[in-house]
Design a protein around this motif. Structure first.
Motif, PDB file in Angstrom:
ATOM      1  N   HIS A 105       0.860  -1.192   0.000  1.00  0.00           N
ATOM      2  CA  HIS A 105       0.000   0.000   0.000  1.00  0.00           C
ATOM      3  C   HIS A 105       0.892   1.236   0.000  1.00  0.00           C
ATOM      4  CE1 HIS A 105       0.808  -0.662   4.240  1.00  0.00           C
ATOM      5  NE2 HIS A 105       0.308   0.497   4.560  1.00  0.00           N
ATOM      6  N   HIS A 112       1.641   3.724   2.067  1.00  0.00           N
ATOM      7  CA  HIS A 112       2.210   4.415   3.232  1.00  0.00           C
ATOM      8  C   HIS A 112       3.743   4.455   3.168  1.00  0.00           C
ATOM      9  CE1 HIS A 112      -1.734   3.918   5.665  1.00  0.00           C
ATOM     10  NE2 HIS A 112      -1.745   4.957   4.865  1.00  0.00           N
ATOM     11  N   HIS A 127       6.557   1.881   3.848  1.00  0.00           N
ATOM     12  CA  HIS A 127       6.534   0.666   3.022  1.00  0.00           C
ATOM     13  C   HIS A 127       7.108   0.861   1.613  1.00  0.00           C
ATOM     14  CE1 HIS A 127       3.763  -1.577   5.797  1.00  0.00           C
ATOM     15  NE2 HIS A 127       3.515  -0.329   6.179  1.00  0.00           N
ATOM     16  N   ASP A 139      -0.684  -3.952   6.007  1.00  0.00           N
ATOM     17  CA  ASP A 139      -1.197  -3.321   7.230  1.00  0.00           C
ATOM     18  C   ASP A 139      -2.666  -3.636   7.499  1.00  0.00           C
ATOM     19  OD1 ASP A 139       1.289  -2.355   7.707  1.00  0.00           O
ATOM     20  OD2 ASP A 139       0.762  -0.229   7.599  1.00  0.00           O
TER      21      ASP A 139
HETATM   22 ZN   LIG Z   1      -0.049   1.466   6.515  1.00  0.00          ZN
END
Ligand SMILES: [Zn+2]
Length: 313
Positions: free
Chosen positions: A101, A103, A106, A198
């Motif tokens: 994803h 964020h 990551h 997550d």
């Molecule tokens: Zn996240």
């Protein structure tokens, strides 16, 4: 400079090197979790210079024809250290990077893997492009030197859910949205390892700023459970073999949803909600107070609006 002075300076450098904080503190450590599969466990802390931003878990699968890396960490430097570790351990280069994803903890290591193809869900690529400047500025401020020279490398290609071959090695890709709006889950049916991104947190409180809604997230945990995995790699916190991580995430999100709903139904202000005690079973989770306060600021207004205006949270 005299020979004596030179020797003195070299001695001083050696002493300073011993006194300096060990660089190893931020070096990614690969722990085996299944055949040809490793995980780097991030620190269960806020993103900070002390941990070089290495707070998310990263996954490594050596296919025999190159490595699949699942998430790339917070910076170019960290990505480069990871690439060297992977090569030393597996003898194979990273050929594919999957971003679970958008964020920042990551994806900012993507840049280090110049010879790999970076893949993500279409929604993730869009969110990365949208938030790149804000995330970069934020990480530069928080990580300082550890972030030097880092730019966000966007995915090269969008992937669709389904079975994909990576150098002949099959992996199932699943699309979810509960944590960030576009969450890629990777399941290795051969080893039973599930990389949940997550969508699942373990011994560390869930982060909620981009969830489309806690109910949607909770429902997706049932779909995850149906995958019948044997090893759960959460986005944050220790790898789990007992089903505990998923259960803990569901328990926390369900409590948070109920708690905000009940408080909003009584007309409690955000400050009043903040003062309510955290249930004992969540008090030991890393970053419990910190994440609860964050969830309160961005999620609680939705619950208030629903009770005021009948809008769905
Ligand atoms: Zn996240």
């Amino acid at each position: 400079m005299s020979r004596h002075a030179r020797r003195g300076r070299a001695g001083l450098a050696a002493v300073l090197a011993l006194l300096a904080p060990p660089l190893l503190a931020c070096e990614p450590e690969l722990t085996p979790v299944a055949p040809a599969t490793w995980v780097v466990e991030g620190a269960r802390e806020e993103i900070a210079a002390d941990n070089c931003g290495l707070i998310a878990n990263l996954g490594v699968i050596a296919t025999g024809e190159g490595v699949v890396l699942i998430d790339s960490g917070p910076s170019r430097t960290l990505g480069e250290a990871l690439e060297a570790e992977i090569m030393a351990l597996t003898g194979q280069p990273v050929r594919w990077v999957l971003n679970t994803h958008h964020h920042p903890d990551h994806v900012f290591g993507n840049q280090a893997f110049a010879n790999a193809e970076v893949l993500a869900l279409a929604g993730t690529a869009e969110a990365m492009a949208r938030d790149a400047a804000a995330f970069e500025a934020n990480l530069r401020r928080l990580l300082g030197e550890a972030f030097a020279g880092t730019r966000l490398r966007l995915p090269d290609r969008a992937v669709a859910p389904g079975r994909h071959d990576f150098g002949g090695y099959p992996l199932e890709l699943h699309a979810f949205r509960g944590h960030s709006g576009a969450d890629l889950v990777i399941f290795d049916a051969a080893t039973g390892v599930l990389f949940a991104g997550d969508l699942v947190f373990h011994q560390r409180t869930a982060t909620t700023p981009h969830t489309p809604g806690l109910q949607a997230w909770i429902e997706e945990l049932d779909r995850l459970e149906a995958l019948r995995y044997r090893v759960m790699v959460p986005g944050h916190g220790p790898v789990d073999h007992e089903g505990a991580a998923l259960a803990q995430t569901r328990d926390y999100l369900a409590w948070l949803d109920r708690h905000f709903d009940e408080q909003a139904s009584r007309g409690a202000t955000a400050n009043q909600v903040r003062e309510a005690p955290l249930p004992e079973r969540f008090a030991g989770l890393a970053l419990a107070e910190y994440e609860l306060t964050r969830s309160l600021s961005h999620l609680y207004p939705r619950y208030e609006q629903r009770w005021l205006w009948g809008e769905a949270p």
